[in-house]
Design a protein around this motif. Structure first.
Motif, PDB file in Angstrom:
ATOM      1  N   HIS A   1       0.842  -1.198   0.000  1.00  0.00           N
ATOM      2  CA  HIS A   1       0.000   0.000   0.000  1.00  0.00           C
ATOM      3  C   HIS A   1       0.880   1.251   0.000  1.00  0.00           C
ATOM      4  O   HIS A   1       1.952   1.273   0.620  1.00  0.00           O
ATOM      5  N   ALA A   2       0.429   2.293  -0.699  1.00  0.00           N
ATOM      6  CA  ALA A   2       1.203   3.533  -0.789  1.00  0.00           C
ATOM      7  C   ALA A   2       1.468   4.137   0.580  1.00  0.00           C
ATOM      8  O   ALA A   2       2.565   4.660   0.845  1.00  0.00           O
ATOM      9  N   ALA A   3       0.486   4.078   1.480  1.00  0.00           N
ATOM     10  CA  ALA A   3       0.667   4.638   2.819  1.00  0.00           C
ATOM     11  C   ALA A   3       1.725   3.874   3.606  1.00  0.00           C
ATOM     12  O   ALA A   3       2.418   4.443   4.462  1.00  0.00           O
ATOM     13  N   GLU A   4       1.861   2.594   3.302  1.00  0.00           N
ATOM     14  CA  GLU A   4       2.871   1.777   3.987  1.00  0.00           C
ATOM     15  C   GLU A   4       4.272   2.142   3.512  1.00  0.00           C
ATOM     16  O   GLU A   4       5.199   2.280   4.320  1.00  0.00           O
ATOM     17  N   LEU A   5       4.420   2.291   2.222  1.00  0.00           N
ATOM     18  CA  LEU A   5       5.720   2.673   1.690  1.00  0.00           C
ATOM     19  C   LEU A   5       6.127   4.049   2.206  1.00  0.00           C
ATOM     20  O   LEU A   5       7.294   4.272   2.568  1.00  0.00           O
ATOM     21  N   GLN A   6       5.181   4.969   2.284  1.00  0.00           N
ATOM     22  CA  GLN A   6       5.469   6.304   2.810  1.00  0.00           C
ATOM     23  C   GLN A   6       5.917   6.218   4.266  1.00  0.00           C
ATOM     24  O   GLN A   6       6.866   6.894   4.675  1.00  0.00           O
ATOM     25  N   ALA A   7       5.261   5.383   5.056  1.00  0.00           N
ATOM     26  CA  ALA A   7       5.631   5.225   6.468  1.00  0.00           C
ATOM     27  C   ALA A   7       7.026   4.619   6.600  1.00  0.00           C
ATOM     28  O   ALA A   7       7.816   5.032   7.463  1.00  0.00           O
ATOM     29  N   ALA A   8       7.342   3.645   5.764  1.00  0.00           N
ATOM     30  CA  ALA A   8       8.644   2.991   5.837  1.00  0.00           C
ATOM     31  C   ALA A   8       9.778   3.920   5.433  1.00  0.00           C
ATOM     32  O   ALA A   8      10.911   3.781   5.910  1.00  0.00           O
ATOM     33  N   GLU A   9       9.485   4.881   4.557  1.00  0.00           N
ATOM     34  CA  GLU A   9      10.500   5.811   4.074  1.00  0.00           C
ATOM     35  C   GLU A   9      10.641   7.049   4.965  1.00  0.00           C
ATOM     36  O   GLU A   9      11.579   7.825   4.785  1.00  0.00           O
ATOM     37  N   ALA A  10       9.747   7.242   5.914  1.00  0.00           N
ATOM     38  CA  ALA A  10       9.737   8.448   6.736  1.00  0.00           C
ATOM     39  C   ALA A  10      10.911   8.475   7.716  1.00  0.00           C
ATOM     40  O   ALA A  10      11.457   7.437   8.105  1.00  0.00           O
ATOM     41  N   GLU A  11      11.272   9.664   8.121  1.00  0.00           N
ATOM     42  CA  GLU A  11      12.320   9.823   9.132  1.00  0.00           C
ATOM     43  C   GLU A  11      11.890   9.152  10.433  1.00  0.00           C
ATOM     44  O   GLU A  11      10.745   9.290  10.863  1.00  0.00           O
ATOM     45  N   GLY A  12      12.786   8.394  11.033  1.00  0.00           N
ATOM     46  CA  GLY A  12      12.480   7.701  12.283  1.00  0.00           C
ATOM     47  C   GLY A  12      11.719   6.400  12.096  1.00  0.00           C
ATOM     48  O   GLY A  12      11.253   5.810  13.071  1.00  0.00           O
ATOM     49  N   ALA A  13      11.605   5.926  10.854  1.00  0.00           N
ATOM     50  CA  ALA A  13      10.830   4.713  10.589  1.00  0.00           C
ATOM     51  C   ALA A  13      11.421   3.486  11.274  1.00  0.00           C
ATOM     52  O   ALA A  13      10.698   2.561  11.639  1.00  0.00           O
ATOM     53  N   ASP A  14      12.728   3.464  11.464  1.00  0.00           N
ATOM     54  CA  ASP A  14      13.362   2.318  12.113  1.00  0.00           C
ATOM     55  C   ASP A  14      12.786   2.086  13.504  1.00  0.00           C
ATOM     56  O   ASP A  14      12.578   0.937  13.920  1.00  0.00           O
TER      57      ASP A  14
END
Length: 253
Positions: free
Chosen positions: A120-133
């Protein structure tokens, strides 16, 4: 179309994360599930389980997450090994759908070099966000040469209604399930971590590791609607349910 439920690993976590009245020190062992579909137009894998290396050095692969979600699978357990048991190699897979991008759901992505990937696009955006780790996303698992195709909503994989993605946000921003329509065994909804344990759905329990409580409760309603229409719900990590499933080569059709 045939469906094979595969062993993608096993993890141990604090039970209280999922069961509100559990003792603080109580642990729960949870299966990691991947599912193979043999559709006339292509072979589809829903989630890819844990990377094999976490058996021996989970800290190197998962960092601090390994202390919250500890791999405990038997040696040699992986989606790649499970596929081999039903006569498949990674290059036989045409499509991989990642329900979300936590490492127990996309850990073997790297092996499927010929597949087309969807999330899902929202998932990819969350994974790429700062602090995603810190939110459980490990870039080594999903940031690969094979492009992740982002979906904005439901997606019919082959245009015939037999394999359709279902957005189920709440556990993560872009968590999604897969609705599968089999000719003999009926309809299944693979809910992934939108429904970690069946009791969570039955009791409206929101696990402590949910990203958004309100969205998860709304996703429960989506799952219940599918259940009311006759779908069998396969949960993300319910060991009691896992023991009842026809896993490996036996499968469903």
């Amino acid at each position: 179309m045939k469906m094979n439920v595969l062993d993608g690993g096993r993890v141990r976590m604090r039970r209280r994360i999922f069961v509100p009245d559990a003792a603080k020190e109580e642990q729960i062992e949870m299966p990691v599930i991947s599912t193979l579909f043999r559709h006339p137009k292509g072979n589809v894998l829903f989630d890819t389980g844990c990377h094999p290396s976490v058996e021996t050095d989970a800290d190197a692969r998962w960092g601090g997450l390994a202390r919250l979600m500890t791999p405990i699978a038997a040696p040699g357990t992986s989606v790649v090994a499970a596929l081999a048991q039903v006569g498949f190699q990674p290059d036989d897979i045409d499509i991989v759908v990642n329900s979300h991008l936590h490492p127990d759901h996309c850990g073997c992505n790297c092996f499927f070099r010929k597949a087309e990937f969807f999330c899902h696009a929202a998932e990819l955006q969350a994974a790429e966000a700062e602090g995603a780790d810190a939110q459980g996303y490990r870039r080594v698992e999903w940031d690969l040469p094979m492009r992740l195709n982002p979906l904005a909503g439901s997606h019919d994989l082959f245009g015939d209604g037999r394999l359709v993605t279902v957005p189920l946000p709440g556990h993560t921003p872009g968590c999604m399930g897969l609705r599968a329509e089999l000719s003999g065994d009926g309809v299944f909804l693979l809910a992934s971590d939108a429904v970690t344990l069946k009791r969570n759905l039955d009791r409206d329990e929101v696990p402590m590791n949910a990203w958004d409580r309100a969205q998860l409760l709304a996703s429960y309603e989506t799952v219940r609607a599918e259940e009311a229409r006759g779908a069998t719900v396969i949960c993300g990590h319910d060991d009691a349910q896992w023991q009842t499933l026809r896993t490996g080569a036996e499968g469903y059709a």
